[in-house]
Scaffold this motif. Structure first.
Motif, PDB file in Angstrom:
ATOM      1  N   GLN A  29       0.974  -0.651   0.206  1.00 44.82           N
ATOM      2  CA  GLN A  29      -0.171  -0.281   0.313  1.00 44.82           C
ATOM      3  C   GLN A  29       0.787   1.530  -0.141  1.00 44.82           C
ATOM      4  OE1 GLN A  29      -2.963  -0.366   0.178  1.00 44.82           O
ATOM      5  NE2 GLN A  29      -3.008  -2.675   0.137  1.00 44.82           N
ATOM      6  N   TRP A  30       0.374   2.242  -0.786  1.00 48.78           N
ATOM      7  CA  TRP A  30       1.340   3.373  -0.474  1.00 48.78           C
ATOM      8  C   TRP A  30       0.773   4.223   0.832  1.00 48.78           C
ATOM      9  CZ3 TRP A  30       4.391   5.398  -4.224  1.00 48.78           C
ATOM     10  CH2 TRP A  30       4.958   4.733  -5.736  1.00 48.78           C
ATOM     11  N   GLN A  31       2.388   4.658   1.432  1.00 49.90           N
ATOM     12  CA  GLN A  31       2.402   5.190   2.719  1.00 49.90           C
ATOM     13  C   GLN A  31       1.838   6.524   2.458  1.00 49.90           C
ATOM     14  OE1 GLN A  31       4.154   3.799   5.943  1.00 49.90           O
ATOM     15  NE2 GLN A  31       4.657   5.939   6.753  1.00 49.90           N
ATOM     16  N   ASP A  32       3.167   7.693   1.564  1.00 48.36           N
ATOM     17  CA  ASP A  32       3.170   8.713   0.305  1.00 48.36           C
ATOM     18  C   ASP A  32       4.172   7.937  -0.489  1.00 48.36           C
ATOM     19  OD1 ASP A  32       5.690   8.327   1.224  1.00 48.36           O
ATOM     20  OD2 ASP A  32       4.941   9.414   3.501  1.00 48.36           O
ATOM     21  N   THR A  33       3.894   9.438  -1.209  1.00 46.51           N
ATOM     22  CA  THR A  33       4.420   9.239  -2.268  1.00 46.51           C
ATOM     23  C   THR A  33       6.177   8.433  -2.341  1.00 46.51           C
ATOM     24  OG1 THR A  33       5.758  11.681  -1.503  1.00 46.51           O
ATOM     25  CG2 THR A  33       3.535  11.252  -3.328  1.00 46.51           C
ATOM     26  N   HIS A  34       6.972   8.446  -1.034  1.00 44.83           N
ATOM     27  CA  HIS A  34       8.023   8.087  -0.957  1.00 44.83           C
ATOM     28  C   HIS A  34       8.127   6.855   0.049  1.00 44.83           C
ATOM     29  CE1 HIS A  34      10.067  12.008  -2.658  1.00 44.83           C
ATOM     30  NE2 HIS A  34       9.418  12.199  -2.077  1.00 44.83           N
ATOM     31  N   LYS A  35       7.133   6.417   0.197  1.00 48.72           N
ATOM     32  CA  LYS A  35       7.214   4.853   0.267  1.00 48.72           C
ATOM     33  C   LYS A  35       5.947   4.128   0.607  1.00 48.72           C
ATOM     34  CE  LYS A  35       8.915   6.914   5.169  1.00 48.72           C
ATOM     35  NZ  LYS A  35       8.996   7.611   6.189  1.00 48.72           N
ATOM     36  N   ILE A  36       6.030   2.860   0.726  1.00 48.74           N
ATOM     37  CA  ILE A  36       5.387   1.490   0.092  1.00 48.74           C
ATOM     38  C   ILE A  36       5.480   0.709   1.837  1.00 48.74           C
ATOM     39  CG2 ILE A  36       4.588   2.036  -2.060  1.00 48.74           C
ATOM     40  CD1 ILE A  36       6.538  -0.594  -2.015  1.00 48.74           C
TER      41      ILE A  36
END
Length: 93
Positions: A29-36
């Motif tokens: 799942q995408w946490q934000d634009t820099h982390k999954i």
């Protein structure tokens, strides 16, 4: 085995199918634009002991490296592998 990638707005999965049925997958799942967030790994019993989970993790890690992402290991398998394997440190959040 052919590992496929399915993306969605909030996340995605790398998976293997046989006869139209998923027999192994690792999801994120995408946490934000820099982390999954690696949140689930599953391998059918018929494939156990063949290193399939590691192959899926390696594809996820390569995806993260290509996209310059960090991985948050929520899935217990991914969490253990991140602790055991120093070569994965560059993508660990």
């Amino acid at each position: 085995m052919d590992i496929q990638h399915q993306e969605a707005k909030r996340g995605g999965a790398f998976f293997i199918e046989r006869d139209g049925q998923r027999i192994a997958e690792i999801t994120y799942q995408w946490q934000d634009t820099h982390k999954i967030v690696a949140d689930h790994t599953w391998v059918d019993d018929s494939l156990r002991g063949q290193g399939i989970a590691r192959q899926l993790l390696d594809v996820l890690v390569e995806f993260a490296r290509e996209k310059q992402l960090k991985i948050v290991p929520v899935c217990s398998y991914v969490e253990v592998m991140f602790r055991r394997e120093p070569s994965l440190a560059d993508v660990a959040a």
